[in-house]
Enzyme design. Structure first.
Site, PDB file in Angstrom:
ATOM      1  N   ASP A   1       0.916  -1.231  -0.083  1.00  0.00           N
ATOM      2  CA  ASP A   1       0.094   0.070   0.053  1.00  0.00           C
ATOM      3  C   ASP A   1       1.080   1.294  -0.016  1.00  0.00           C
ATOM      4  OD1 ASP A   1      -3.287   0.056   0.905  1.00  0.00           O
ATOM      5  OD2 ASP A   1      -2.404   1.990   0.854  1.00  0.00           O
TER       6      ASP A   1
ATOM      7  N   ASP B   1       4.172   2.679  -4.426  1.00  0.00           N
ATOM      8  CA  ASP B   1       3.047   3.357  -5.465  1.00  0.00           C
ATOM      9  C   ASP B   1       3.151   2.352  -6.501  1.00  0.00           C
ATOM     10  OD1 ASP B   1       1.677   4.706  -7.416  1.00  0.00           O
ATOM     11  OD2 ASP B   1       2.939   6.591  -6.987  1.00  0.00           O
ATOM     12  N   VAL B   2       1.888   1.583  -6.744  1.00  0.00           N
ATOM     13  CA  VAL B   2       1.783   0.551  -7.691  1.00  0.00           C
ATOM     14  C   VAL B   2       1.678   1.213  -9.183  1.00  0.00           C
ATOM     15  CG1 VAL B   2       0.328  -1.133  -6.450  1.00  0.00           C
ATOM     16  CG2 VAL B   2      -0.821   0.676  -7.471  1.00  0.00           C
TER      17      VAL B   2
ATOM     18  N   ASN C   1      -5.045  -5.167  -6.960  1.00  0.00           N
ATOM     19  CA  ASN C   1      -6.459  -4.486  -6.671  1.00  0.00           C
ATOM     20  C   ASN C   1      -6.644  -2.958  -6.232  1.00  0.00           C
ATOM     21  OD1 ASN C   1      -9.038  -4.708  -4.815  1.00  0.00           O
ATOM     22  ND2 ASN C   1      -7.514  -3.967  -3.215  1.00  0.00           N
TER      23      ASN C   1
ATOM     24  N   TYR D   1     -12.622   6.477 -15.042  1.00  0.00           N
ATOM     25  CA  TYR D   1     -12.573   5.432 -14.193  1.00  0.00           C
ATOM     26  C   TYR D   1     -13.056   4.058 -15.022  1.00  0.00           C
ATOM     27  CZ  TYR D   1     -13.587   2.088 -10.109  1.00  0.00           C
ATOM     28  OH  TYR D   1     -13.704   1.162  -9.188  1.00  0.00           O
TER      29      TYR D   1
ATOM     30  N   LYS E   1     -11.190   0.529 -15.956  1.00  0.00           N
ATOM     31  CA  LYS E   1     -11.372  -0.672 -15.727  1.00  0.00           C
ATOM     32  C   LYS E   1     -11.678  -1.606 -16.842  1.00  0.00           C
ATOM     33  CE  LYS E   1     -11.154  -0.347 -11.170  1.00  0.00           C
ATOM     34  NZ  LYS E   1     -10.198  -0.795 -10.505  1.00  0.00           N
TER      35      LYS E   1
ATOM     36  N   THR F   1     -17.088   0.047   1.068  1.00  0.00           N
ATOM     37  CA  THR F   1     -15.885   0.355   1.421  1.00  0.00           C
ATOM     38  C   THR F   1     -15.766   1.828   1.529  1.00  0.00           C
ATOM     39  OG1 THR F   1     -14.877   0.519  -0.764  1.00  0.00           O
ATOM     40  CG2 THR F   1     -14.815  -1.638  -0.160  1.00  0.00           C
TER      41      THR F   1
HETATM   42  P1  NAD Z   1     -10.285   1.688  -0.822  1.00  0.00           P
HETATM   43  O1  NAD Z   1     -10.129   3.008  -1.195  1.00  0.00           O
HETATM   44  O2  NAD Z   1     -11.055   1.280   0.392  1.00  0.00           O
HETATM   45  O3  NAD Z   1      -8.688   0.945  -0.728  1.00  0.00           O
HETATM   46  C1  NAD Z   1      -8.011   1.185  -1.895  1.00  0.00           C
HETATM   47  C2  NAD Z   1      -6.517   1.092  -1.338  1.00  0.00           C
HETATM   48  O4  NAD Z   1      -5.581   1.114  -2.243  1.00  0.00           O
HETATM   49  C3  NAD Z   1      -6.177   2.093  -0.312  1.00  0.00           C
HETATM   50  O5  NAD Z   1      -5.698   1.478   0.966  1.00  0.00           O
HETATM   51  C4  NAD Z   1      -5.012   2.931  -0.732  1.00  0.00           C
HETATM   52  O6  NAD Z   1      -4.246   3.448   0.075  1.00  0.00           O
HETATM   53  C5  NAD Z   1      -4.350   1.917  -1.903  1.00  0.00           C
HETATM   54  N1  NAD Z   1      -3.803   2.735  -2.952  1.00  0.00           N
HETATM   55  C6  NAD Z   1      -4.402   3.727  -3.677  1.00  0.00           C
HETATM   56  N2  NAD Z   1      -3.661   4.423  -4.334  1.00  0.00           N
HETATM   57  C7  NAD Z   1      -2.357   3.354  -4.451  1.00  0.00           C
HETATM   58  C8  NAD Z   1      -1.141   3.497  -5.164  1.00  0.00           C
HETATM   59  N3  NAD Z   1      -0.918   4.470  -6.219  1.00  0.00           N
HETATM   60  N4  NAD Z   1      -0.286   2.528  -4.675  1.00  0.00           N
HETATM   61  C9  NAD Z   1      -0.724   1.557  -3.849  1.00  0.00           C
HETATM   62  N5  NAD Z   1      -1.541   1.657  -3.102  1.00  0.00           N
HETATM   63  C10 NAD Z   1      -2.715   2.547  -3.581  1.00  0.00           C
HETATM   64  O7  NAD Z   1     -10.892   0.983  -2.199  1.00  0.00           O
HETATM   65  P2  NAD Z   1     -11.750  -0.323  -2.415  1.00  0.00           P
HETATM   66  O8  NAD Z   1     -13.058   0.064  -2.381  1.00  0.00           O
HETATM   67  O9  NAD Z   1     -11.364  -1.279  -1.487  1.00  0.00           O
HETATM   68  O10 NAD Z   1     -11.266  -0.609  -4.167  1.00  0.00           O
HETATM   69  C11 NAD Z   1     -10.431  -1.778  -4.271  1.00  0.00           C
HETATM   70  C12 NAD Z   1     -10.479  -1.962  -5.786  1.00  0.00           C
HETATM   71  O11 NAD Z   1     -11.848  -2.330  -6.219  1.00  0.00           O
HETATM   72  C13 NAD Z   1     -10.130  -0.566  -6.531  1.00  0.00           C
HETATM   73  O12 NAD Z   1      -9.595  -1.045  -7.873  1.00  0.00           O
HETATM   74  C14 NAD Z   1     -11.509  -0.244  -7.110  1.00  0.00           C
HETATM   75  O13 NAD Z   1     -11.732   0.559  -8.145  1.00  0.00           O
HETATM   76  C15 NAD Z   1     -12.398  -1.746  -7.142  1.00  0.00           C
HETATM   77  N6  NAD Z   1     -13.818  -1.661  -6.877  1.00  0.00           N
HETATM   78  C16 NAD Z   1     -14.493  -0.963  -5.956  1.00  0.00           C
HETATM   79  C17 NAD Z   1     -15.842  -0.806  -5.957  1.00  0.00           C
HETATM   80  C18 NAD Z   1     -16.491  -0.335  -4.599  1.00  0.00           C
HETATM   81  O14 NAD Z   1     -17.530  -0.217  -4.742  1.00  0.00           O
HETATM   82  N7  NAD Z   1     -15.876  -0.093  -3.747  1.00  0.00           N
HETATM   83  C19 NAD Z   1     -16.142  -1.686  -6.973  1.00  0.00           C
HETATM   84  C20 NAD Z   1     -15.831  -2.149  -8.017  1.00  0.00           C
HETATM   85  C21 NAD Z   1     -14.538  -1.960  -8.044  1.00  0.00           C
END
Ligand code: NAD
Length: 249
Positions: free
Chosen positions: A37, A58-59, A85, A153, A157, A188
């Site tokens: 993270d 940083d990914v 993710n 976004y 995706k 989340t």
């Molecule tokens: P979240 O914001 O709760 O968690 C995301 C995590 O990624 C955080 O801990 C953040 O610090 C980390 N992060 C962000 N940028 C980063 C970077 N550059 N390098 C390393 N770490 C980084 O989000 P979530 O809801 O758990 O989402 C996770 C994934 O699921 C994302 O790809 C999101 O697009 C996808 N997603 C989420 C939903 C939803 O409804 N929550 C639906 C479909 C897809």
């Protein structure tokens, strides 16, 4: 169930939401988890909780991603699972008429380039082992689009989905499975932040979900653990929808 006993699993975005729930689920299933993270506090807390390894990265940076997979291999001797993710939500006004090029590029870097980089650096370890499972987080919007103006976004995706299909086909004979996870709306911090800005958007989303509620992150983690495990040994190149039926409604 301990379907991932002694497997080494890299989870990006491990500090929050879906990544955190999956970190916990992977550990319950017996995996050694490498928690990645950008946020040091939440990422290291996740790693401490599961007695895993924390890598601050940083990914969207190739140096960071290369260092991450090297660290996983150095610490545990293999890379068996990569859950790519980490992601960010759309900018405030993400309509194609409003989104600036800088905002567009940042979303592509964090959501799409990151997946390219993680696959690029995970696959060589998996190929050498003759086995591995990669799960890339896309979204239901990659399949059905979104009426709520989130063009950068949705495009990011869609790219994750297409890339996962292609890699799943390309590396199947090497024993490396690659699948795109397509969650529906999940309760989340990312989603709560989005809906706090626009409660009407939340209401509209909810009425379109046949199961009548948002997912909990643990329900997404259960699907990821399945895809990571040998129970999914004949699944590759798929779009794996865990969306409460929204894409079919
Ligand atoms: P979240 O914001 O709760 O968690 C995301 C995590 O990624 C955080 O801990 C953040 O610090 C980390 N992060 C962000 N940028 C980063 C970077 N550059 N390098 C390393 N770490 C980084 O989000 P979530 O809801 O758990 O989402 C996770 C994934 O699921 C994302 O790809 C999101 O697009 C996808 N997603 C989420 C939903 C939803 O409804 N929550 C639906 C479909 C897809």
């Amino acid at each position: 169930m301990r379907r991932l006993q002694d497997r080494v699993a890299v989870v990006t975005g491990a500090g929050s939401g879906i990544g955190l729930a999956t970190t916990r689920r992977f550990a319950e299933e017996g995996a050694r988890v490498v928690c990645v993270d950008l946020d040091e506090a939440s990422g290291s807390a996740a790693a401490a909780e599961v007695d895993g390894l924390f890598v601050k990265a940083d990914v969207s940076s190739e140096d960071d991603v290369a260092r991450t997979f090297q660290a996983a291999f150095d610490a545990y001797g293999s890379v068996d699972v990569a859950f790519n993710n980490a992601g960010i939500s759309p900018p405030d006004d993400d309509s194609i008429l409003e989104t600036g090029l800088d905002a567009w590029r940042r979303v592509q870097e964090v959501n799409l380039t990151s997946v390219y980089l993680c696959c690029k650096h995970a696959i060589p370890y998996m190929r050498r082992q003759g086995k591995g499972s990669i799960i890339n987080t896309a979204s239901f919007v990659a399949v059905m689009g979104s009426a709520t103006s989130q063009i950068s976004y949705t495009a990011s995706k869609g790219g994750v989905l297409a890339m996962s299909r292609e890699l799943g086909v390309q590396f199947a004979r090497d024993g490396v499975r690659v699948n795109a996870l397509c969650p529906g709306p999940v309760n989340t911090p990312l989603l709560r932040e989005l809906f706090a800005k626009d409660p009407e958007r939340a209401r509209r989303r909810l009425v379109h979900i046949p199961l009548g509620r948002f997912a909990e992150a643990s329900e997404i983690a259960a699907a990821v653990a399945f895809l990571a495990s040998d129970d999914a040994s004949f699944i590759t190149g798929s779009e794996f929808l865990v969306d409460g039926g929204i894409s079919g409604a």
